[in-house]
Design an enzyme around this catalytic site. Structure first.
Site, mmCIF file in Angstrom:
data_model
loop_
_atom_site.group_PDB
_atom_site.id
_atom_site.type_symbol
_atom_site.label_atom_id
_atom_site.label_comp_id
_atom_site.label_asym_id
_atom_site.label_seq_id
_atom_site.Cartn_x
_atom_site.Cartn_y
_atom_site.Cartn_z
ATOM 1 N N ASP A 20 -3.492 -10.859 9.043
ATOM 2 C CA ASP A 20 -2.258 -10.582 9.246
ATOM 3 C C ASP A 20 -1.628 -9.639 10.268
ATOM 4 O O ASP A 20 -1.076 -8.707 10.407
ATOM 5 C CB ASP A 20 -1.944 -9.678 7.913
ATOM 6 C CG ASP A 20 -0.561 -9.311 7.581
ATOM 7 O OD1 ASP A 20 0.384 -9.976 7.963
ATOM 8 O OD2 ASP A 20 -0.178 -8.442 6.970
ATOM 9 N N ALA A 31 -1.859 7.794 16.596
ATOM 10 C CA ALA A 31 -1.207 6.947 17.461
ATOM 11 C C ALA A 31 0.070 6.345 16.556
ATOM 12 O O ALA A 31 0.158 6.698 15.547
ATOM 13 C CB ALA A 31 -2.360 5.838 17.552
ATOM 14 N N LYS A 32 0.725 5.694 17.396
ATOM 15 C CA LYS A 32 1.980 4.988 16.864
ATOM 16 C C LYS A 32 1.712 3.556 16.741
ATOM 17 O O LYS A 32 0.886 3.074 17.451
ATOM 18 C CB LYS A 32 3.151 5.311 17.662
ATOM 19 C CG LYS A 32 3.507 6.687 17.661
ATOM 20 C CD LYS A 32 4.814 6.919 18.444
ATOM 21 C CE LYS A 32 5.304 8.326 18.450
ATOM 22 N NZ LYS A 32 6.394 8.882 19.379
ATOM 23 N N ILE A 51 -6.167 8.216 12.741
ATOM 24 C CA ILE A 51 -5.876 7.985 14.002
ATOM 25 C C ILE A 51 -4.485 8.667 14.610
ATOM 26 O O ILE A 51 -3.413 8.140 13.873
ATOM 27 C CB ILE A 51 -5.793 6.474 14.526
ATOM 28 C CG1 ILE A 51 -7.101 5.908 14.041
ATOM 29 C CG2 ILE A 51 -5.684 6.177 16.011
ATOM 30 C CD1 ILE A 51 -8.418 5.939 14.583
ATOM 31 N N VAL A 86 0.129 5.113 1.499
ATOM 32 C CA VAL A 86 -0.932 5.956 2.266
ATOM 33 C C VAL A 86 -0.468 7.459 2.146
ATOM 34 O O VAL A 86 0.477 7.801 2.486
ATOM 35 C CB VAL A 86 -0.887 5.586 3.797
ATOM 36 C CG1 VAL A 86 -1.713 5.893 4.576
ATOM 37 C CG2 VAL A 86 -0.975 3.802 3.596
ATOM 38 N N SER A 91 0.705 -1.240 -0.065
ATOM 39 C CA SER A 91 -0.077 -0.153 -0.064
ATOM 40 C C SER A 91 0.993 1.121 -0.175
ATOM 41 O O SER A 91 2.129 1.297 0.336
ATOM 42 C CB SER A 91 -0.815 0.010 1.174
ATOM 43 O OG SER A 91 -0.240 0.116 2.515
#
Length: 283
Positions: free
Chosen positions: A219, A185-186, A183, A107, A105
């Protein structure tokens, strides 16, 4: 893919019409024949050939000469066209920065209906297509068809899980593009947890909720679980499976094993795999 915005802006009305014809006919041909595109664009064969050569030079299509001139999307071409459809639907107003690029992908951040969001372009390469083709009947279709189906699968899974499992809110899907909530976040592997036992419990509880809803992630690992002060979020669902599908039990086992191995290695936390799976399945 860094020049996606520039490519998008450089395309003319007729270019979009040609790309639209390829998208419409890609479900019936591995390489869409020129006569199918001519029928919808009213171009002469010479005019179409010149246009397709230009689009190929921009790496948006690949042309193939057999008994006829045929054309198919590249990943870049399919992504540009999917973006166009989202813009036309009023779902994307502005393309932001590239925030991630991997084998499966690419992003971007975008502005969607006045808010920052995430736009994920699915990419499934030819080797992956060959593997899937052995298991499912894709006939003689071009491998980019699988990319669209991968995006659709992720969007449908997010829709099914949202509000019941910690996943980003799905906003829209077109072609190989999935638009979703951003989101803040990490990834789990980038964070040193102060309360790893609690976080592991939260993750396993979400896996259990997914299983109860008939979904296996497919996954799951420390690379696609996001963490912030509010909690955890699961991302990346193109390989998700229905619990009723053949092989789903093995995939669930692999998902859970991945998580348990990570927490053992990173934090020394040990859990019995068999017992954990039984807890998840018992409802």
């Amino acid at each position: 893919m860094k020049d996606l915005a520039n490519v998008y802006l450089s395309l003319k009305k007729l270019d979009w019409k040609i790309l639209g014809s390829i998208f419409k006919n890609m479900w019936d041909f591995e390489y869409v024949p020129s006569h199918a595109i001519i029928r919808e664009t009213n171009l002469s064969e010479e005019e179409l050939e010149a246009k397709l050569k230009r689009l190929a030079s921009m790496r948006l299509v690949e042309n193939k000469y057999t008994e006829y001139l045929g054309t198919a999307f590249t990943f870049k071409g399919l992504s540009v066209y999917s973006l166009k459809r989202l813009v036309a639907a009023g779902k994307v107003e502005q393309l932001g920065s590239l925030i991630g690029e991997g084998k499966e992908s690419v992003v971007y951040t975008v502005i969607s209906q006045g808010k920052e969001a995430v736009l994920k372009f699915h990419r499934v390469g030819y080797p992956s297509f060959k593997k899937v083709k052995e298991k499912r009947d894709y006939g003689t279709l071009h491998y980019t068809v699988l990319t669209v189906r991968s995006a659709r699968r992720e969007f449908q899974t997010l829709k099914k899980l949202y509000k019941r499992v910690s996943v980003p809110k799905p906003i829209a899907w077109e072609g190989n593009a999935v638009l979703m909530e951003l989101i803040d976040a990490k990834e789990l592997y980038k964070v040193r947890l102060e309360n790893p036992e609690d976080v592991l419990e939260m993750i396993l509880e979400e896996v259990k909720k997914m299983y109860e809803l008939g979904v296996v992630h497919g996954d799951l690992s420390q690379f696609n679980i996001l963490v912030n002060e509010e909690g955890i979020y699961f991302i990346d669902f193109p390989q998700s499976m229905e619990v009723s599908e053949d092989g789903s039990e093995e995939i669930l086992k692999r998902d859970v094993e991945n998580i348990l191995k990570y927490f053992k290695k990173a934090y020394g936390i040990e859990r019995d795999l068999k017992q954990t799976l039984e807890e998840i399945k018992k409802g």
